[in-house]
Enzyme design. Structure first.
Site, mmCIF file in Angstrom:
data_model
loop_
_atom_site.group_PDB
_atom_site.id
_atom_site.type_symbol
_atom_site.label_atom_id
_atom_site.label_comp_id
_atom_site.label_asym_id
_atom_site.label_seq_id
_atom_site.Cartn_x
_atom_site.Cartn_y
_atom_site.Cartn_z
ATOM 1 N N TYR A 77 5.684 3.688 1.942
ATOM 2 C CA TYR A 77 7.191 4.065 2.022
ATOM 3 C C TYR A 77 7.715 3.405 2.348
ATOM 4 O O TYR A 77 8.612 2.132 2.174
ATOM 5 C CB TYR A 77 7.273 5.181 1.957
ATOM 6 C CG TYR A 77 8.731 5.880 2.007
ATOM 7 C CD1 TYR A 77 9.595 6.043 0.738
ATOM 8 C CD2 TYR A 77 9.679 5.971 3.270
ATOM 9 C CE1 TYR A 77 10.679 6.417 0.597
ATOM 10 C CE2 TYR A 77 10.872 6.591 2.567
ATOM 11 C CZ TYR A 77 11.412 6.913 1.523
ATOM 12 O OH TYR A 77 13.117 7.060 1.810
ATOM 13 N N GLN A 82 6.850 5.696 10.257
ATOM 14 C CA GLN A 82 6.604 7.059 10.403
ATOM 15 C C GLN A 82 5.046 7.555 9.646
ATOM 16 O O GLN A 82 4.533 6.773 8.791
ATOM 17 C CB GLN A 82 7.780 7.305 8.885
ATOM 18 C CG GLN A 82 7.477 8.937 8.846
ATOM 19 C CD GLN A 82 7.147 10.169 10.142
ATOM 20 O OE1 GLN A 82 8.265 9.370 10.635
ATOM 21 N NE2 GLN A 82 6.245 10.980 9.998
ATOM 22 N N LYS A 130 9.773 0.410 2.490
ATOM 23 C CA LYS A 130 11.996 0.066 2.660
ATOM 24 C C LYS A 130 12.174 -1.085 3.737
ATOM 25 O O LYS A 130 12.935 -1.601 3.577
ATOM 26 C CB LYS A 130 11.941 1.836 3.514
ATOM 27 C CG LYS A 130 11.877 2.808 2.745
ATOM 28 C CD LYS A 130 13.161 2.146 1.151
ATOM 29 C CE LYS A 130 13.447 4.021 0.710
ATOM 30 N NZ LYS A 130 14.741 4.208 -0.298
#
Ligand code: CAA
Length: 240
Positions: free
Chosen positions: A147, A141, A151
């Protein structure tokens, strides 16, 4: 006797919905939280679920807290690694601290909780570790190298630990939520979020309860043959 389940970051958002679903299914549930005492007290008053304060990114604090929970509530059979933070920004604007905080909490928290509980699950020959990953760990993203890396790391961690746990009756799985109607997603600038929602085939944000039902299945006896898997619950946004 009911299995004891610890849900990290369990007093708000997806974590709270997971606590409620597991309680409904007969687990003895404990939530962890790191920040707001007032909100945690309100959570306990409203749900009857105790909340323990510790930082899942702090290895020693996590070991000590899990020992305390085991002594006060009972041996921990189910861990839901849900605690997570965002520090979004493009790489050029992201500080090392933004990187470190997210890796330490989101990925380090999974390691710390597993270290604190895996040996007991092995001895009792039963355990469930459910890690909350993300669509953004699967697909990446813009503005989330920290992040997405953490993840994505959770998805690898899950598959590796599943191989170690299988022979002891411990299943290890991940859920990869898409964009869910929580405070975390509400923090995304409105114009950016509109564009994201436009790309969700189901045409809306997910509900925290829709993630919680997936967790409840993986925690149940019916989930015994599911291990090392990633359940994507994202409204069709990323088919993986
Ligand atoms: N792809 C390509 N280019 C993009 C883009 C994308 N996805 N998004 C933005 N850009 C472009 C913009 O068009 C803009 O270009 P121009 O200057 O040419 O117009 C440029 O990048 C800068 O964009 P912003 O103005 O948005 O930059 P910013 O520095 O103000 O903000 C940001 C950057 C903080 C990352 C902001 O874009 C943002 O918040 N994005 C959302 C990130 C996100 O989805 N976070 C998820 C949080 S919820 C969560 O993580 C839960 C979960 O598991 C799903």
């Amino acid at each position: 006797m009911a299995h004891v389940a610890v849900v990290t970051g369990g007093t708000r958002g997806i974590g709270r919905a997971i606590c409620e679903a597991l309680k409904e299914d007969g687990f003895t549930v404990v939530a962890s939280y790191a920040g707001n005492d007032e909100k945690a007290r309100a959570f306990t008053d409203e749900t009857g679920i105790p909340a323990y304060k510790f930082d899942v990114g702090d290895h020693d604090a996590t070991l000590a807290a899990c020992e305390k929970i085991a002594a006060e509530v009972g041996p921990i059979d189910v861990v839901v690694n849900n605690a997570g933070i965002t520090r979004d920004g493009t790489l050029l604007k992201m500080s090392y601290e933004d990187w470190e905080d997210v890796m330490r909490t989101n990925l380090g928290g999974c390691f710390n909780m597993a270290k604190a509980t895996f040996a007991g699950m092995k001895d009792r020959k039963w355990g469930r570790i459910i890690n909350i990953g993300s669509i953004n760990g699967q697909a990446g993203q813009y503005g989330q190298v920290n992040y997405a890396a953490a993840k994505s790391g959770i998805h690898g961690f899950t598959k590796a630990l599943a191989q170690e746990g299988a022979r002891y009756g411990i299943t290890v799985n991940a859920i990869a939520p898409g964009y869910i109607d929580t405070d975390m997603v509400a923090a995304v600038p409105e114009n950016v979020l509109e564009k994201i929602v436009a790309k969700i085939p189901v045409g809306r944000l997910g509900k925290a309860s829709e993630i919680a039902r997936g967790v409840a299945f993986l925690a149940s006896e019916d989930g015994a043959f599911v291990t090392g898997s990633t359940m994507s619950i994202n409204g069709g946004q990323h088919m993986y």
